[in-house]
Design a protein around this motif. Structure first.
Motif: not given
Length: 257
Positions: A187-194, A221-226, A233-241
């Motif tokens: 969460l922290e690495a993908n900027g979710c905490l901001s 939850i995973a669907e919303i994250a992606v 908006p979509g496309g914010l998550f940049k991590g692996t599966d």
């Protein structure tokens, strides 16, 4: 040349020959027009002050101050709002030439000129007239300042998002969060905490995540994250599966606490 009792003629004026101290006349000579400072005047001042103090205390007990959640300095989505007597200056700082690179103009120069003119008012307007109609410059400047203050205060109140402000300050049940968990790190690495806050309690830009698992499964939850949902908006998550799985399971697990 001396004439009369205790009087000296100096030119055409008479001056007392004996100097007398400037002793004020007795108060009894002015019934109803003046009174002794101590204790009469101070006693009335204290009584009025006590009445107002008791009134404020009663209002405080009847209507306690609204409390908000603990301040989070890392929450960049928080919408600040100063006290009502600073709302005009708060609104002024929203305009183009009083904010951003011009913040010094809105925060220091304009208020400095206004309060400086107020301090210099006794020297700028030295006329003997007291009627406002006969002091057009001073009256005009005062009416202009009053109108500007009222307008800016009104604009600040009208344009403020009161619903979002009430939501961001809402006290929510605290959930113990393991910030060393791999899901929290994702969460922290993908900027979710901001947007969701370091304690995942949410804010005006995003909802709280602490109870998300009660209504959504890890897959949802995973669907919303992606792909995003609502204002997210979509496309914010940049991590692996694998990281997506850690994130969704971590958020889902928060509701079990």
């Amino acid at each position: 040349m001396h004439r009369g009792k205790g009087m000296k003629f100096v030119g055409d004026s008479r001056v007392s020959a004996e100097r007398k101290p400037n002793i004020p006349k007795d108060y009894s000579e002015y019934p109803g027009k003046t009174e002794a400072f101590w204790p009469n005047f101070l006693l009335k001042e204290w009584l009025i002050g006590s009445i107002f103090l008791i009134g404020y205390l009663c209002l405080t007990v009847a209507h306690p101050s609204p409390l908000e959640r603990i301040a989070d300095p890392t929450d960049t989505s928080y919408i600040p709002l100063p006290d009502w007597y600073f709302l005009f200056l708060y609104q002024l700082l929203k305009y183009e030439y009083a904010s951003g690179p011009y913040t010094v103009i809105g925060a220091m120069i304009i208020p400095g000129l206004a309060f400086g003119a107020l301090l210099l008012a006794p020297w700028l307007d030295k006329g003997p007239e007291r009627r406002p109609s006969k002091r057009p410059i001073a009256t005009g400047l005062m009416l202009l300042a009053l109108a500007a203050t009222i307008f800016l205060t009104w604009e600040s109140v009208v344009n403020h998002d009161w619903e979002a402000a009430a939501k961001q300050g809402e006290i929510v049940e605290e959930v113990e969060i393991n910030k060393e968990d791999p899901g929290y790190k994702v969460l922290e690495a993908n900027g979710c905490l901001s947007c969701h806050g370091t304690e995942l309690t949410g804010g005006p830009a995003a909802p709280a995540l602490t109870k998300t698992g009660e209504t959504l499964s890890p897959e949802e939850i995973a669907e919303i994250a992606v792909n995003g949902r609502g204002a997210m908006p979509g496309g914010l998550f940049k991590g692996t599966d694998e990281e997506l799985k850690q994130l969704s399971e971590f958020i889902h697990g928060l509701s079990a606490q």
